[in-house]
Design an enzyme around this catalytic site. Structure first.
Site, PDB file in Angstrom:
ATOM      1  N   ASP A  90    -110.096  23.363 -34.423  1.00  0.00           N
ATOM      2  CA  ASP A  90    -108.983  23.527 -35.367  1.00  0.00           C
ATOM      3  C   ASP A  90    -108.158  24.786 -35.113  1.00  0.00           C
ATOM      4  OD1 ASP A  90    -109.579  21.235 -37.446  1.00  0.00           O
ATOM      5  OD2 ASP A  90    -111.480  22.209 -36.988  1.00  0.00           O
ATOM      6  N   ARG A 141    -115.849  37.451 -45.195  1.00  0.00           N
ATOM      7  CA  ARG A 141    -114.375  37.340 -45.258  1.00  0.00           C
ATOM      8  C   ARG A 141    -113.687  38.698 -45.364  1.00  0.00           C
ATOM      9  NH1 ARG A 141    -115.281  33.138 -42.577  1.00  0.00           N
ATOM     10  NH2 ARG A 141    -116.042  31.347 -43.735  1.00  0.00           N
ATOM     11  N   ASP A 195    -112.771  30.208 -49.335  1.00  0.00           N
ATOM     12  CA  ASP A 195    -112.470  31.145 -48.253  1.00  0.00           C
ATOM     13  C   ASP A 195    -110.983  31.421 -48.071  1.00  0.00           C
ATOM     14  OD1 ASP A 195    -115.085  31.813 -47.606  1.00  0.00           O
ATOM     15  OD2 ASP A 195    -115.351  30.008 -46.396  1.00  0.00           O
ATOM     16  N   SER A 255    -119.852  21.019 -41.872  1.00  0.00           N
ATOM     17  CA  SER A 255    -119.028  22.218 -41.787  1.00  0.00           C
ATOM     18  C   SER A 255    -119.990  23.393 -41.919  1.00  0.00           C
ATOM     19  CB  SER A 255    -118.008  22.231 -42.927  1.00  0.00           C
ATOM     20  OG  SER A 255    -117.536  23.548 -43.087  1.00  0.00           O
TER      21      SER A 255
HETATM   22  N1  ARG Z   1    -119.779  27.772 -50.419  1.00  0.00           N
HETATM   23  C1  ARG Z   1    -119.899  29.005 -49.712  1.00  0.00           C
HETATM   24  C2  ARG Z   1    -118.927  30.016 -50.242  1.00  0.00           C
HETATM   25  O1  ARG Z   1    -117.941  29.651 -50.806  1.00  0.00           O
HETATM   26  C3  ARG Z   1    -119.762  28.837 -48.226  1.00  0.00           C
HETATM   27  C4  ARG Z   1    -118.403  28.454 -47.738  1.00  0.00           C
HETATM   28  C5  ARG Z   1    -118.335  28.049 -46.296  1.00  0.00           C
HETATM   29  N2  ARG Z   1    -119.253  26.982 -46.041  1.00  0.00           N
HETATM   30  C6  ARG Z   1    -119.222  26.183 -44.988  1.00  0.00           C
HETATM   31  N3  ARG Z   1    -120.230  25.379 -44.842  1.00  0.00           N
HETATM   32  N4  ARG Z   1    -118.273  26.172 -44.119  1.00  0.00           N
HETATM   33  O2  ARG Z   1    -119.145  31.192 -50.097  1.00  0.00           O
END
Ligand code: ARG
Length: 407
Positions: A17, A98, A127, A178
């Site tokens: 992506d 992040r 995110d 993911s």
């Molecule tokens: N749910 C978690 C959060 O918001 C992880 C987010 C990313 N998860 C992922 N499998 N790509 O902090």
């Protein structure tokens, strides 16, 4: 407009992506794209390989940063001091990475003359909020862009684009999940996990082995100094090394698997599988040491602060004023949180079975029921008399007014 001051900086993972996003953003916005790839201990491909791929996909510059120690020291350790577990269980794996990635994005934007920062997040998750709020909290002048959300870069479009332009990236490999991972842990969602009744299969896990068939119990001694792990089994460690070693030893025992449904900031409930052996062990040990070293009221109050701290970090407020104020409170509580915690790692659990601290409030002679007892039991009589005064007055009143419970 001067091209050099109008570039776009893109958070680049090296995957399909974001590889497509390089050319896609350039085409849709008419601006040059600079990629930024940050190592937060996610493992996998070498950053130099990722850097070359970014350039091959059309990036004009590709910035890489080894932020593993920075991430461990400045992001994971504050979470440890806060015993941070969102909704009582999630050690904030993605939420912690992040802000550090955002910091490098902003740094690169300044260095390479970009006024826009782009990322590969969708418009449904936390995110996107974390990246964008972190970026504008550091650099209020920046614009943010999500090609998936804002420029209609769907998965199908990405595959078609990559094939048409022969981008050096695999388009056929279908990952059913993911995944986001770093030194603090790993998060897995989507695919068959979206049916809440489906149990995770073996292939979901990589940081942990099956706890049902553990190897022999592993005993570990973690030494803390002012809230930070400084040695494991007597050998000095950096925060990153502490996390890595406990990931390895805890992972072998199947510790830190979390299967939960959580509330996202955008309102959606989502099911996620986490693996965070090091984080879970460290938090358990740190809590056990706080039980010995923190004064009762301070410890009680800290629990409320911890919950708020975890919610703020989950909800994209890392660089916010309130988070900073709570950090100051938490930091102040850690002054005496020094000592050793002994744990047994086995069968999916980390169990504390020994604590030792020079700066604790535990007084053996006060606690003991054996000889050497220094506690004057006779003073408890008067204490209880005064302590129980108001409930006693309330009971007498109820009786007087004929509203007694008739005990
Ligand atoms: N749910 C978690 C959060 O918001 C992880 C987010 C990313 N998860 C992922 N499998 N790509 O902090």
């Amino acid at each position: 407009m001067n091209k050099n001051t109008d570039r776009v900086v893109l958070a680049y993972s090296g995957g399909l992506d974001t590889s497509v996003a390089i050319g896609w953003i350039a085409e849709q916005t008419g601006r040059e794209v600079v990629t930024v790839s940050v190592d937060v201990g996610q493992g996998g491909e070498d950053l130099d390989v990722i850097r070359q791929r970014a350039l091959d996909c059309g990036a004009v510059e590709a910035y890489i940063a080894d932020a593993r120690d920075e991430f461990a020291t400045d992001y994971c350790m504050p979470a440890l001091k806060a015993n941070a577990l969102y909704e009582g269980a999630y050690p904030l794996v993605s939420a912690l990475s992040r802000p550090v990635i955002a910091k490098h994005l902003v740094r690169a934007a300044r260095e390479f003359g970009a006024s826009t920062v782009a990322h590969g997040c969708t418009g449904k998750g936390n995110d996107q909020v974390r990246f964008e709020v972190a970026i504008t909290s550091m650099a209020p002048d920046m614009d943010c862009l999500s090609p998936v959300r804002d420029l209609a870069l769907t998965r199908d479009v990405a595959i078609e684009y990559a094939e048409k332009h022969s981008l050096p990236i695999e388009t056929t490999k279908h990952n059913p999940f993911s995944i986001d991972q770093n030194a603090w842990g790993r998060a897995v969602e989507t695919g068959f996990l979206e049916d809440l009744w489906n149990a995770p299969t073996k292939d979901v896990y990589t940081y942990t082995d099956d706890p049902t068939y553990p190897p022999l119990p592993d005993e570990v001694i973690i030494t803390f100094k002012e809230g930070l792990p400084v040695a494991i089994d007597g050998a000095a460690v950096t925060p990153l090394q502490a996390i890595q070693e406990l990931n390895r030893r805890g992972g072998a025992q199947g510790i830190g698997r979390i299967d939960m449904v959580e509330d996202r900031l955008v309102g959606i409930k989502s099911r996620e599988i986490y693996e965070a052996p090091g984080a879970v062990i460290l938090i358990e040990a740190h809590r056990a040491l706080e039980a010995v070293t923190l004064e009762r009221l301070q410890r009680r109050y800290k629990r409320q602060i911890e919950q708020t701290w975890g919610e703020l970090v989950y909800e994209a407020q890392w660089y916010s004023p309130l988070k900073r104020s709570l950090d100051a409170f938490i930091e102040d509580t850690q002054h005496y949180v020094s000592g050793d915690i002994r744990m047994v790692l086995h069968g999916g659990r980390a169990t504390v079975n020994g604590r030792r601290s020079e700066s604790g409030l535990y007084d053996f002679n006060l606690a003991t029921y054996d000889s050497g007892d220094t506690f004057d039991q006779s003073s408890s009589r008067g204490f209880i008399e005064i302590y129980g005064m108001q409930p006693k007055l309330a009971a007498a009143r109820a009786e007087r007014l004929g509203e007694g419970e008739g005990f």
